[in-house]
Write a protein that holds these residues in place. Structure first.
Motif, PDB file in Angstrom:
ATOM      1  N   CYS A  40       0.855  -1.183   0.000  1.00  0.00           N
ATOM      2  CA  CYS A  40       0.000   0.000   0.000  1.00  0.00           C
ATOM      3  C   CYS A  40       0.892   1.235   0.000  1.00  0.00           C
ATOM      4  CB  CYS A  40      -0.888  -0.014   1.244  1.00  0.00           C
ATOM      5  SG  CYS A  40      -1.891   1.463   1.477  1.00  0.00           S
ATOM      6  N   SER A  41       0.555   2.230  -0.827  1.00  0.00           N
ATOM      7  CA  SER A  41       1.381   3.438  -0.891  1.00  0.00           C
ATOM      8  C   SER A  41       1.340   4.221   0.421  1.00  0.00           C
ATOM      9  CB  SER A  41       0.931   4.327  -2.051  1.00  0.00           C
ATOM     10  OG  SER A  41      -0.429   4.667  -1.898  1.00  0.00           O
ATOM     11  N   ALA A  42       0.293   4.052   1.208  1.00  0.00           N
ATOM     12  CA  ALA A  42       0.189   4.759   2.477  1.00  0.00           C
ATOM     13  C   ALA A  42       0.710   3.945   3.658  1.00  0.00           C
ATOM     14  CB  ALA A  42      -1.267   5.147   2.739  1.00  0.00           C
ATOM     15  N   CYS A  43       0.518   2.619   3.621  1.00  0.00           N
ATOM     16  CA  CYS A  43       0.829   1.770   4.775  1.00  0.00           C
ATOM     17  C   CYS A  43       2.062   0.892   4.597  1.00  0.00           C
ATOM     18  CB  CYS A  43      -0.356   0.859   5.075  1.00  0.00           C
ATOM     19  SG  CYS A  43      -1.893   1.744   5.363  1.00  0.00           S
ATOM     20  N   GLY A  44       2.556   0.749   3.379  1.00  0.00           N
ATOM     21  CA  GLY A  44       3.681  -0.146   3.118  1.00  0.00           C
ATOM     22  C   GLY A  44       3.210  -1.576   2.940  1.00  0.00           C
ATOM     23  N   LEU A  45       4.037  -2.523   3.341  1.00  0.00           N
ATOM     24  CA  LEU A  45       3.731  -3.946   3.200  1.00  0.00           C
ATOM     25  C   LEU A  45       2.514  -4.304   4.046  1.00  0.00           C
ATOM     26  CD1 LEU A  45       4.716  -6.647   1.999  1.00  0.00           C
ATOM     27  CD2 LEU A  45       6.055  -6.952   4.070  1.00  0.00           C
ATOM     28  N   VAL A  46       1.574  -5.016   3.450  1.00  0.00           N
ATOM     29  CA  VAL A  46       0.334  -5.395   4.122  1.00  0.00           C
ATOM     30  C   VAL A  46       0.317  -6.904   4.307  1.00  0.00           C
ATOM     31  CG1 VAL A  46      -2.180  -5.432   3.963  1.00  0.00           C
ATOM     32  CG2 VAL A  46      -0.907  -3.456   3.104  1.00  0.00           C
ATOM     33  N   GLY A  47       0.367  -7.371   5.527  1.00  0.00           N
ATOM     34  CA  GLY A  47       0.301  -8.800   5.804  1.00  0.00           C
ATOM     35  C   GLY A  47       1.527  -9.559   5.319  1.00  0.00           C
ATOM     36  N   ASP A  48       1.379 -10.877   5.261  1.00  0.00           N
ATOM     37  CA  ASP A  48       2.459 -11.755   4.825  1.00  0.00           C
ATOM     38  C   ASP A  48       2.373 -11.978   3.322  1.00  0.00           C
ATOM     39  OD1 ASP A  48       3.424 -12.154   7.428  1.00  0.00           O
ATOM     40  OD2 ASP A  48       1.964 -13.760   7.785  1.00  0.00           O
ATOM     41  N   PRO A  49       3.526 -12.229   2.675  1.00  0.00           N
ATOM     42  CA  PRO A  49       3.515 -12.544   1.241  1.00  0.00           C
ATOM     43  C   PRO A  49       2.738 -13.835   0.964  1.00  0.00           C
ATOM     44  CG  PRO A  49       5.717 -11.941   1.951  1.00  0.00           C
ATOM     45  CD  PRO A  49       4.882 -12.103   3.192  1.00  0.00           C
ATOM     46  N   HIS A  50       2.247 -13.948  -0.266  1.00  0.00           N
ATOM     47  CA  HIS A  50       1.468 -15.104  -0.706  1.00  0.00           C
ATOM     48  C   HIS A  50       2.251 -15.862  -1.769  1.00  0.00           C
ATOM     49  CE1 HIS A  50      -2.119 -13.448   1.287  1.00  0.00           C
ATOM     50  NE2 HIS A  50      -1.562 -12.290   0.972  1.00  0.00           N
ATOM     51  N   GLY A  51       2.027 -17.160  -1.858  1.00  0.00           N
ATOM     52  CA  GLY A  51       2.740 -17.995  -2.816  1.00  0.00           C
ATOM     53  C   GLY A  51       2.371 -17.731  -4.263  1.00  0.00           C
ATOM     54  N   LEU A  52       1.155 -17.285  -4.510  1.00  0.00           N
ATOM     55  CA  LEU A  52       0.689 -16.979  -5.862  1.00  0.00           C
ATOM     56  C   LEU A  52       0.092 -15.576  -5.878  1.00  0.00           C
ATOM     57  CD1 LEU A  52      -1.196 -20.308  -6.653  1.00  0.00           C
ATOM     58  CD2 LEU A  52       1.047 -19.621  -7.517  1.00  0.00           C
ATOM     59  N   GLY A  53       0.274 -14.881  -6.990  1.00  0.00           N
ATOM     60  CA  GLY A  53      -0.261 -13.539  -7.113  1.00  0.00           C
ATOM     61  C   GLY A  53      -1.767 -13.486  -6.927  1.00  0.00           C
ATOM     62  N   VAL A  54      -2.461 -14.493  -7.462  1.00  0.00           N
ATOM     63  CA  VAL A  54      -3.921 -14.529  -7.359  1.00  0.00           C
ATOM     64  C   VAL A  54      -4.369 -14.672  -5.901  1.00  0.00           C
ATOM     65  CG1 VAL A  54      -4.168 -17.013  -7.732  1.00  0.00           C
ATOM     66  CG2 VAL A  54      -5.984 -15.467  -8.448  1.00  0.00           C
ATOM     67  N   ALA A  56      -2.982 -13.176  -3.434  1.00  0.00           N
ATOM     68  CA  ALA A  56      -2.794 -11.873  -2.792  1.00  0.00           C
ATOM     69  C   ALA A  56      -3.956 -10.924  -3.090  1.00  0.00           C
ATOM     70  CB  ALA A  56      -1.478 -11.251  -3.251  1.00  0.00           C
ATOM     71  N   GLU A  57      -4.737 -11.210  -4.123  1.00  0.00           N
ATOM     72  CA  GLU A  57      -5.818 -10.304  -4.524  1.00  0.00           C
ATOM     73  C   GLU A  57      -6.878 -10.087  -3.449  1.00  0.00           C
ATOM     74  OE1 GLU A  57      -7.189 -11.710  -8.302  1.00  0.00           O
ATOM     75  OE2 GLU A  57      -5.291 -11.203  -9.282  1.00  0.00           O
ATOM     76  N   PRO A  58      -7.345 -11.130  -2.726  1.00  0.00           N
ATOM     77  CA  PRO A  58      -8.328 -10.872  -1.666  1.00  0.00           C
ATOM     78  C   PRO A  58      -7.764  -9.971  -0.553  1.00  0.00           C
ATOM     79  CG  PRO A  58      -8.331 -13.196  -2.239  1.00  0.00           C
ATOM     80  CD  PRO A  58      -7.155 -12.571  -2.940  1.00  0.00           C
ATOM     81  N   ALA A  59      -6.499 -10.146  -0.213  1.00  0.00           N
ATOM     82  CA  ALA A  59      -5.883  -9.291   0.808  1.00  0.00           C
ATOM     83  C   ALA A  59      -5.789  -7.852   0.313  1.00  0.00           C
ATOM     84  CB  ALA A  59      -4.499  -9.818   1.178  1.00  0.00           C
ATOM     85  N   GLN A  60      -5.503  -7.687  -0.972  1.00  0.00           N
ATOM     86  CA  GLN A  60      -5.448  -6.357  -1.559  1.00  0.00           C
ATOM     87  C   GLN A  60      -6.825  -5.692  -1.484  1.00  0.00           C
ATOM     88  OE1 GLN A  60      -5.048  -6.243  -5.830  1.00  0.00           O
ATOM     89  NE2 GLN A  60      -3.813  -4.380  -5.738  1.00  0.00           N
ATOM     90  N   THR A  61      -7.855  -6.425  -1.827  1.00  0.00           N
ATOM     91  CA  THR A  61      -9.221  -5.897  -1.795  1.00  0.00           C
ATOM     92  C   THR A  61      -9.636  -5.531  -0.371  1.00  0.00           C
ATOM     93  OG1 THR A  61      -9.822  -7.191  -3.735  1.00  0.00           O
ATOM     94  CG2 THR A  61     -11.636  -6.412  -2.351  1.00  0.00           C
ATOM     95  N   ARG A  62      -9.351  -6.410   0.596  1.00  0.00           N
ATOM     96  CA  ARG A  62      -9.696  -6.132   1.996  1.00  0.00           C
ATOM     97  C   ARG A  62      -8.997  -4.868   2.489  1.00  0.00           C
ATOM     98  NH1 ARG A  62      -9.087 -11.589   2.466  1.00  0.00           N
ATOM     99  NH2 ARG A  62      -7.012 -11.373   3.367  1.00  0.00           N
ATOM    100  N   HIS A  63      -7.724  -4.736   2.153  1.00  0.00           N
ATOM    101  CA  HIS A  63      -6.989  -3.564   2.623  1.00  0.00           C
ATOM    102  C   HIS A  63      -7.520  -2.297   1.954  1.00  0.00           C
ATOM    103  CE1 HIS A  63      -3.819  -1.423   4.637  1.00  0.00           C
ATOM    104  NE2 HIS A  63      -3.578  -0.795   3.501  1.00  0.00           N
ATOM    105  N   ARG A  64      -7.780  -2.358   0.674  1.00  0.00           N
ATOM    106  CA  ARG A  64      -8.345  -1.201  -0.035  1.00  0.00           C
ATOM    107  C   ARG A  64      -9.689  -0.806   0.586  1.00  0.00           C
ATOM    108  NH1 ARG A  64      -8.427  -3.018  -5.062  1.00  0.00           N
ATOM    109  NH2 ARG A  64      -6.427  -2.141  -5.585  1.00  0.00           N
ATOM    110  N   ASP A  65     -10.524  -1.803   0.894  1.00  0.00           N
ATOM    111  CA  ASP A  65     -11.816  -1.531   1.518  1.00  0.00           C
ATOM    112  C   ASP A  65     -11.658  -0.932   2.908  1.00  0.00           C
ATOM    113  OD1 ASP A  65     -13.036  -2.455  -0.767  1.00  0.00           O
ATOM    114  OD2 ASP A  65     -13.615  -4.401   0.110  1.00  0.00           O
ATOM    115  N   SER A  66     -10.607  -1.320   3.623  1.00  0.00           N
ATOM    116  CA  SER A  66     -10.388  -0.757   4.960  1.00  0.00           C
ATOM    117  C   SER A  66     -10.093   0.739   4.876  1.00  0.00           C
ATOM    118  CB  SER A  66      -9.258  -1.484   5.693  1.00  0.00           C
ATOM    119  OG  SER A  66      -7.987  -1.102   5.200  1.00  0.00           O
ATOM    120  N   HIS A  67      -9.472   1.180   3.806  1.00  0.00           N
ATOM    121  CA  HIS A  67      -9.232   2.610   3.630  1.00  0.00           C
ATOM    122  C   HIS A  67     -10.545   3.341   3.358  1.00  0.00           C
ATOM    123  CE1 HIS A  67      -4.888   3.098   3.788  1.00  0.00           C
ATOM    124  NE2 HIS A  67      -4.776   1.933   3.165  1.00  0.00           N
ATOM    125  N   LYS A  68     -11.449   2.699   2.647  1.00  0.00           N
ATOM    126  CA  LYS A  68     -12.737   3.322   2.336  1.00  0.00           C
ATOM    127  C   LYS A  68     -13.556   3.517   3.613  1.00  0.00           C
ATOM    128  CE  LYS A  68     -13.072   1.337  -2.256  1.00  0.00           C
ATOM    129  NZ  LYS A  68     -13.771   0.351  -3.091  1.00  0.00           N
TER     130      LYS A  68
END
Length: 76
Positions: A40-54, A56-68
């Protein structure tokens, strides 16, 4: 907010890679991609890395929603 591919030493990978995650150019010095992190450009690294890019997408969505949900209404 982005999903960043990471080398085995956790540095960001911007090399061209094959579908297997191995570098296309063996002379590039790239060790290949091992995991994917939500950054995240505001928070930096969010959570632990994931084995596959796909994965990581739910974690990305959850974090984006937390900003909203933390937006504060403007006052007049």
């Amino acid at each position: 907010m982005k999903i960043a591919p990471l080398h085995p030493d956790s540095t960001e990978c911007d090399h061209a890679v094959s579908l297997s995650g191995k570098p296309r150019d063996p002379a590039s010095g790239c060790a290949g991609r091992r995991s994917y992190a939500v950054v995240c450009s505001a928070c930096g690294l969010v959570g632990d890395p994931h084995g596959l890019g796909v994965l990581a997408e739910p974690a990305q969505t959850r974090h984006r929603d937390s900003h909203k949900t933390t937006l504060v209404p403007a006052t007049r």
